[in-house]
Design a protein around this motif. Sequence first.
Motif, PDB file in Angstrom:
ATOM      1  N   LEU A  16     -36.678  28.454  51.646  1.00 18.46           N
ATOM      2  CA  LEU A  16     -37.197  29.088  52.840  1.00 18.46           C
ATOM      3  C   LEU A  16     -38.493  28.388  53.211  1.00 18.46           C
ATOM      4  CD1 LEU A  16     -36.923  31.456  54.844  1.00 18.46           C
ATOM      5  CD2 LEU A  16     -38.420  32.738  53.299  1.00 18.46           C
ATOM      6  N   TRP A  17     -38.537  27.855  54.407  1.00 20.46           N
ATOM      7  CA  TRP A  17     -39.735  27.208  54.930  1.00 20.46           C
ATOM      8  C   TRP A  17     -40.478  28.241  55.770  1.00 20.46           C
ATOM      9  CZ3 TRP A  17     -40.336  21.565  55.118  1.00 20.46           C
ATOM     10  CH2 TRP A  17     -39.315  20.885  54.460  1.00 20.46           C
ATOM     11  N   LEU A  18     -41.779  28.387  55.549  1.00 16.89           N
ATOM     12  CA  LEU A  18     -42.589  29.329  56.315  1.00 16.89           C
ATOM     13  C   LEU A  18     -43.763  28.620  56.977  1.00 16.89           C
ATOM     14  CD1 LEU A  18     -42.784  32.421  53.927  1.00 16.89           C
ATOM     15  CD2 LEU A  18     -41.340  32.142  55.943  1.00 16.89           C
ATOM     16  N   ALA A  19     -44.099  29.073  58.183  1.00 19.68           N
ATOM     17  CA  ALA A  19     -45.247  28.534  58.902  1.00 19.68           C
ATOM     18  C   ALA A  19     -46.553  29.078  58.324  1.00 19.68           C
ATOM     19  CB  ALA A  19     -45.146  28.870  60.384  1.00 19.68           C
ATOM     20  N   GLU A  20     -46.483  30.267  57.724  1.00 21.58           N
ATOM     21  CA  GLU A  20     -47.659  30.886  57.113  1.00 21.58           C
ATOM     22  C   GLU A  20     -47.338  31.257  55.672  1.00 21.58           C
ATOM     23  OE1 GLU A  20     -49.413  34.087  59.341  1.00 21.58           O
ATOM     24  OE2 GLU A  20     -48.711  33.212  61.220  1.00 21.58           O
ATOM     25  N   ARG A  21     -48.282  31.070  54.795  1.00 21.01           N
ATOM     26  CA  ARG A  21     -48.084  31.365  53.382  1.00 21.01           C
ATOM     27  C   ARG A  21     -47.761  32.848  53.178  1.00 21.01           C
ATOM     28  NH1 ARG A  21     -50.682  28.575  48.536  1.00 21.01           N
ATOM     29  NH2 ARG A  21     -49.904  29.828  46.835  1.00 21.01           N
ATOM     30  N   ASP A  22     -46.708  33.104  52.416  1.00 17.91           N
ATOM     31  CA  ASP A  22     -46.278  34.460  52.035  1.00 17.91           C
ATOM     32  C   ASP A  22     -45.973  35.368  53.233  1.00 17.91           C
ATOM     33  OD1 ASP A  22     -46.630  33.680  49.363  1.00 17.91           O
ATOM     34  OD2 ASP A  22     -48.668  34.467  49.291  1.00 17.91           O
ATOM     35  N   ALA A  23     -45.547  34.812  54.354  1.00 22.23           N
ATOM     36  CA  ALA A  23     -45.266  35.601  55.564  1.00 22.23           C
ATOM     37  C   ALA A  23     -43.829  36.139  55.543  1.00 22.23           C
ATOM     38  CB  ALA A  23     -45.524  34.756  56.807  1.00 22.23           C
ATOM     39  N   PHE A  24     -43.490  36.850  54.490  1.00 28.11           N
ATOM     40  CA  PHE A  24     -42.124  37.360  54.320  1.00 28.11           C
ATOM     41  C   PHE A  24     -41.814  38.548  55.217  1.00 28.11           C
ATOM     42  CE2 PHE A  24     -43.296  35.441  50.210  1.00 28.11           C
ATOM     43  CZ  PHE A  24     -42.362  34.420  50.189  1.00 28.11           C
ATOM     44  N   ALA A  25     -42.821  39.229  55.726  1.00 29.45           N
ATOM     45  CA  ALA A  25     -42.610  40.417  56.555  1.00 29.45           C
ATOM     46  C   ALA A  25     -41.888  40.095  57.867  1.00 29.45           C
ATOM     47  CB  ALA A  25     -43.943  41.099  56.851  1.00 29.45           C
ATOM     48  N   SER A  26     -41.965  38.850  58.324  1.00 22.28           N
ATOM     49  CA  SER A  26     -41.327  38.477  59.592  1.00 22.28           C
ATOM     50  C   SER A  26     -39.843  38.136  59.449  1.00 22.28           C
ATOM     51  CB  SER A  26     -42.059  37.273  60.196  1.00 22.28           C
ATOM     52  OG  SER A  26     -41.912  36.138  59.358  1.00 22.28           O
ATOM     53  N   LEU A  27     -39.323  38.146  58.229  1.00 21.70           N
ATOM     54  CA  LEU A  27     -37.933  37.760  57.990  1.00 21.70           C
ATOM     55  C   LEU A  27     -36.964  38.911  58.244  1.00 21.70           C
ATOM     56  CD1 LEU A  27     -38.445  35.902  54.601  1.00 21.70           C
ATOM     57  CD2 LEU A  27     -38.293  34.897  56.884  1.00 21.70           C
ATOM     58  N   PRO A  28     -35.750  38.602  58.699  1.00 26.72           N
ATOM     59  CA  PRO A  28     -34.725  39.650  58.813  1.00 26.72           C
ATOM     60  C   PRO A  28     -34.415  40.218  57.420  1.00 26.72           C
ATOM     61  CG  PRO A  28     -34.040  37.654  59.971  1.00 26.72           C
ATOM     62  CD  PRO A  28     -35.270  37.311  59.194  1.00 26.72           C
ATOM     63  N   VAL A  29     -34.142  41.501  57.351  1.00 29.03           N
ATOM     64  CA  VAL A  29     -33.844  42.169  56.088  1.00 29.03           C
ATOM     65  C   VAL A  29     -32.676  41.493  55.380  1.00 29.03           C
ATOM     66  CG1 VAL A  29     -33.072  44.353  55.062  1.00 29.03           C
ATOM     67  CG2 VAL A  29     -34.780  44.365  56.876  1.00 29.03           C
ATOM     68  N   GLU A  30     -31.645  41.116  56.138  1.00 24.74           N
ATOM     69  CA  GLU A  30     -30.470  40.477  55.545  1.00 24.74           C
ATOM     70  C   GLU A  30     -30.846  39.178  54.817  1.00 24.74           C
ATOM     71  OE1 GLU A  30     -29.196  42.801  59.148  1.00 24.74           O
ATOM     72  OE2 GLU A  30     -30.685  41.252  58.801  1.00 24.74           O
ATOM     73  N   LEU A  31     -31.803  38.466  55.367  1.00 20.76           N
ATOM     74  CA  LEU A  31     -32.228  37.208  54.760  1.00 20.76           C
ATOM     75  C   LEU A  31     -32.988  37.454  53.461  1.00 20.76           C
ATOM     76  CD1 LEU A  31     -32.367  34.153  54.910  1.00 20.76           C
ATOM     77  CD2 LEU A  31     -34.394  34.385  56.361  1.00 20.76           C
ATOM     78  N   THR A  32     -33.874  38.411  53.448  1.00 21.72           N
ATOM     79  CA  THR A  32     -34.607  38.707  52.216  1.00 21.72           C
ATOM     80  C   THR A  32     -33.673  39.223  51.135  1.00 21.72           C
ATOM     81  OG1 THR A  32     -35.247  40.898  53.032  1.00 21.72           O
ATOM     82  CG2 THR A  32     -36.811  39.124  53.371  1.00 21.72           C
ATOM     83  N   GLU A  33     -32.650  39.982  51.517  1.00 20.65           N
ATOM     84  CA  GLU A  33     -31.666  40.458  50.540  1.00 20.65           C
ATOM     85  C   GLU A  33     -30.826  39.304  50.003  1.00 20.65           C
ATOM     86  OE1 GLU A  33     -29.527  43.540  52.569  1.00 20.65           O
ATOM     87  OE2 GLU A  33     -31.180  44.966  52.379  1.00 20.65           O
ATOM     88  N   LEU A  34     -30.463  38.367  50.862  1.00 26.82           N
ATOM     89  CA  LEU A  34     -29.667  37.214  50.456  1.00 26.82           C
ATOM     90  C   LEU A  34     -30.433  36.342  49.460  1.00 26.82           C
ATOM     91  CD1 LEU A  34     -27.170  35.250  50.979  1.00 26.82           C
ATOM     92  CD2 LEU A  34     -28.680  34.141  52.631  1.00 26.82           C
ATOM     93  N   LEU A  35     -31.689  36.061  49.749  1.00 27.65           N
ATOM     94  CA  LEU A  35     -32.474  35.138  48.934  1.00 27.65           C
ATOM     95  C   LEU A  35     -33.084  35.772  47.694  1.00 27.65           C
ATOM     96  CD1 LEU A  35     -34.256  33.201  51.789  1.00 27.65           C
ATOM     97  CD2 LEU A  35     -32.275  32.466  50.442  1.00 27.65           C
ATOM     98  N   GLY A  36     -33.379  37.062  47.741  1.00 24.28           N
ATOM     99  CA  GLY A  36     -34.001  37.731  46.598  1.00 24.28           C
ATOM    100  C   GLY A  36     -35.421  37.241  46.366  1.00 24.28           C
ATOM    101  N   PRO A  37     -35.894  37.316  45.129  1.00 22.35           N
ATOM    102  CA  PRO A  37     -37.260  36.892  44.829  1.00 22.35           C
ATOM    103  C   PRO A  37     -37.444  35.396  45.121  1.00 22.35           C
ATOM    104  CG  PRO A  37     -36.293  38.068  42.968  1.00 22.35           C
ATOM    105  CD  PRO A  37     -35.202  37.845  43.957  1.00 22.35           C
TER     106      PRO A  37
END
Length: 97
Positions: A16-37
């Motif tokens: 996962l490439w992010l424009a801001e460090r640790d900016a996980f809050a902007s991700l779709p829920v499905e994506l965070t569930e798919l990738l996990g920690p």
Amino acid sequence: MHCYVYASLRKADSYLWLAERDAFASLPVELTELLGPMRLAMELELEAHRKLPHEDAAQVLEHLRSRGWHLQLPPAQRLASTNHLAYGHAPSDGQAR
């Protein structure tokens, strides 16, 4: 553009490439569930002309600027349905409902 690349601890060779460090809050829920920690794999300065082994730098930059993130899956798993995650839709399992 300075960006941050995270490796999924659940899904091998998925980043996962992010424009801001640790900016996980902007991700779709499905994506965070798919990738996990996730773990920070690297941070780098990305320019459109830079050569990347598995991604098009210009496309990564466009995604980082437009939505703040870019998903890099292993080459064998890059399916058109993955694009649905970009718009907050879960991928289809191929079964009609």
